[in-house]
Write an enzyme that holds these catalytic residues in place. Sequence first.
Site, PDB file in Angstrom:
ATOM      1  N   CYS A   2      -4.327  22.305  14.591  1.00 20.46           N
ATOM      2  CA  CYS A   2      -4.655  21.143  13.776  1.00 20.46           C
ATOM      3  C   CYS A   2      -3.549  20.099  13.875  1.00 20.46           C
ATOM      4  CB  CYS A   2      -4.870  21.462  12.298  1.00 20.46           C
ATOM      5  SG  CYS A   2      -6.228  22.622  12.015  1.00 20.46           S
ATOM      6  N   GLY A  30      -7.024  19.267  17.668  1.00 22.92           N
ATOM      7  CA  GLY A  30      -8.199  19.751  16.947  1.00 22.92           C
ATOM      8  C   GLY A  30      -9.369  18.842  17.156  1.00 22.92           C
ATOM      9  N   ASN A 105      -1.479  22.145   8.504  1.00 23.78           N
ATOM     10  CA  ASN A 105      -1.432  22.711   9.851  1.00 23.78           C
ATOM     11  C   ASN A 105      -0.655  24.012   9.761  1.00 23.78           C
ATOM     12  OD1 ASN A 105       0.446  21.975  12.865  1.00 23.78           O
ATOM     13  ND2 ASN A 105      -1.342  23.245  12.613  1.00 23.78           N
ATOM     14  N   GLY A 106      -1.281  25.093  10.216  1.00 26.99           N
ATOM     15  CA  GLY A 106      -0.638  26.404  10.152  1.00 26.99           C
ATOM     16  C   GLY A 106      -1.565  27.401   9.500  1.00 26.99           C
ATOM     17  N   TYR A 245       1.966  25.140  25.555  1.00 26.21           N
ATOM     18  CA  TYR A 245       0.615  24.624  25.756  1.00 26.21           C
ATOM     19  C   TYR A 245       0.204  23.531  24.772  1.00 26.21           C
ATOM     20  CZ  TYR A 245      -4.437  24.493  24.971  1.00 26.21           C
ATOM     21  OH  TYR A 245      -5.713  24.070  24.760  1.00 26.21           O
TER      22      TYR A 245
HETATM   23  P1  5GP Z   1      -8.429  31.623  28.777  1.00 29.27           P
HETATM   24  O1  5GP Z   1      -9.480  30.974  29.597  1.00 29.27           O
HETATM   25  O2  5GP Z   1      -7.560  32.564  29.554  1.00 29.27           O
HETATM   26  O3  5GP Z   1      -8.995  32.268  27.534  1.00 29.27           O
HETATM   27  O4  5GP Z   1      -7.473  30.497  28.211  1.00 29.27           O
HETATM   28  C1  5GP Z   1      -6.423  29.991  28.976  1.00 29.27           C
HETATM   29  C2  5GP Z   1      -6.598  28.525  29.212  1.00 29.27           C
HETATM   30  O5  5GP Z   1      -6.848  27.856  27.984  1.00 29.27           O
HETATM   31  C3  5GP Z   1      -5.369  27.886  29.802  1.00 29.27           C
HETATM   32  O6  5GP Z   1      -5.781  26.973  30.796  1.00 29.27           O
HETATM   33  C4  5GP Z   1      -4.700  27.148  28.659  1.00 29.27           C
HETATM   34  O7  5GP Z   1      -4.277  25.854  29.047  1.00 29.27           O
HETATM   35  C5  5GP Z   1      -5.731  27.049  27.598  1.00 29.27           C
HETATM   36  N1  5GP Z   1      -5.261  27.573  26.304  1.00 29.27           N
HETATM   37  C6  5GP Z   1      -4.177  28.319  26.036  1.00 29.27           C
HETATM   38  N2  5GP Z   1      -4.097  28.602  24.735  1.00 29.27           N
HETATM   39  C7  5GP Z   1      -5.150  28.035  24.152  1.00 29.27           C
HETATM   40  C8  5GP Z   1      -5.607  27.946  22.809  1.00 29.27           C
HETATM   41  O8  5GP Z   1      -5.011  28.491  21.882  1.00 29.27           O
HETATM   42  N3  5GP Z   1      -6.746  27.223  22.612  1.00 29.27           N
HETATM   43  C9  5GP Z   1      -7.405  26.612  23.623  1.00 29.27           C
HETATM   44  N4  5GP Z   1      -8.510  25.904  23.349  1.00 29.27           N
HETATM   45  N5  5GP Z   1      -7.014  26.674  24.882  1.00 29.27           N
HETATM   46  C10 5GP Z   1      -5.896  27.373  25.149  1.00 29.27           C
HETATM   47 MG    MG Z   2      -5.484  24.712  30.415  1.00 27.43          MG
END
Ligand code: 5GP
Ligand code: MG
Length: 463
Positions: A2, A30, A105-106, A245
């Site tokens: 968020c 978000g 957020n959290g 990320y």
């Molecule tokens: P996976 O497809 O392995 O489930 O997710 C990894 C991919 O989603 C990576 O490309 C990364 O950039 C992204 N990603 C990593 N952590 C998260 C997250 O917490 N939420 C979302 N929406 N994407 C994530």
């Molecule tokens: Mg990604």
Amino acid sequence: MCGIFGVFGSPKNEAAKWTYYGLYAQQHRGQESAGIVSSDGENVFSHFKMGLVSDVFKKPSSIENLKGSLAIGHNRYSTTGTSNEFNIQPLLVKTRFGSLSIAHNGNLVNTIELRQKLEEQGSIFRTSTDSEVIVHLIAKSQKATLEERVIEALLQVKGAYSLLIMSENQLIVARDPNGFKPLSYGRKDKSIVFASESCAFDLIDAEFVREVEPGEIIVVDVNGIKARKFADEVKKTFCIFELIYFSRPDSRVFGEFVDKVRRKFGKFLAIENNSVSDVVISVPDSSNTAALGYASTAKIKFEIGLIRNHYIGRTFIHPDQNMRDLGVKLKFNTVGGVLKDRRVTIVDDSIVRGTTLKKLAKLLRNAGAREVHVRISSPPVRFPCFYGMDFPTSKELVANQMTIKEMTAWLDVDSLSYLSIENTLEAAKISLQNSNGEFCDACFTGNYPENVPPNEKNIFQKC
Ligand code: 5GP
Ligand code: MG
């Protein structure tokens, strides 16, 4: 997850507009829903809806109606499970002291206990969010001022919170003593602004002042700004995944620009796990910066091998068997000329369930890549997060279920390696020089912060 944004003392009726831009810059934090609550000192105005910021505030009147020089806003991260309109933030309630709204957020880790206790005492909950517990605790407090009521409430909750709380004429900002989630403090002329990420300040030409300290509460009202610590010092545990990320590279988080740290992840990854290949590609946009760091250290050409479509909305028709990979193809397409007959190293920031990379590896092969080497600019995600990242149960985390060798076979790639935890922490350390603390790396190590023990039962609605 968020994203939050708040402003006190904008020129007349500008607060909602600034907040709109602040949320717009933080859309990546978000995409499920957005909302703004504003105040002109006497009356409170609000607008919230499911959807992206630009959709929620599509009509100019939706901003123009939000009068006043004080506002807070919130972008909600879409969690697994059904989306729920009741959970849209900022939460806005009427208490015996007037209106109260909150943007959080959290993720709290003692929600269930607190909620049960409150319900036994007769509280009625409207949402399924942990944030509503904070609202109830504030409303029930017998203390004399809103600041004291907020502190009394915060001393009862455990977990991650970067918070904006607003009455008709006060903005109160607080960050949990561990400092899990970022929160920055800025200024634009005579106005004070707060945001999860400093990229929100850039959009409105506000100046970054500093981060809100872990365990700090800041009260902004007509009397000025008052900042103080509300909790005992504990070990800081900044969420390392913000650097890997979640945050934007152009934001300053935990004392350093994310871009700088992320390049270092890529650099260390190349030193540890170089690959013999012809090109390095990223998975846009999240791994662009790490892939650049990797390519320059590995001395392999960086190429744009995947093109991302930025315009896919939240809903699309589910593909049938004939179009099984439509989901990933809607988002990414391959650049044949870059990939055909090449040995390709693809750098991604993380693997969670593994769905993205499994599909991408196949796309790369279909585009004619001769070899596919996967390099991940963080360690394997093996443990769930209880503090706000959307990392599911251990069972759904592919690195928890398979060895790296098994994953290499499952992904059908020529090699797979991750950045070590030691080098992840070493790279991230540059940010700590300015913020004095440590990281929460529980998703990699299972070492959850001692003073905020995980509780599977408390995995509730994350935000
Ligand atoms: P996976 O497809 O392995 O489930 O997710 C990894 C991919 O989603 C990576 O490309 C990364 O950039 C992204 N990603 C990593 N952590 C998260 C997250 O917490 N939420 C979302 N929406 N994407 C994530
Ligand atoms: Mg990604």
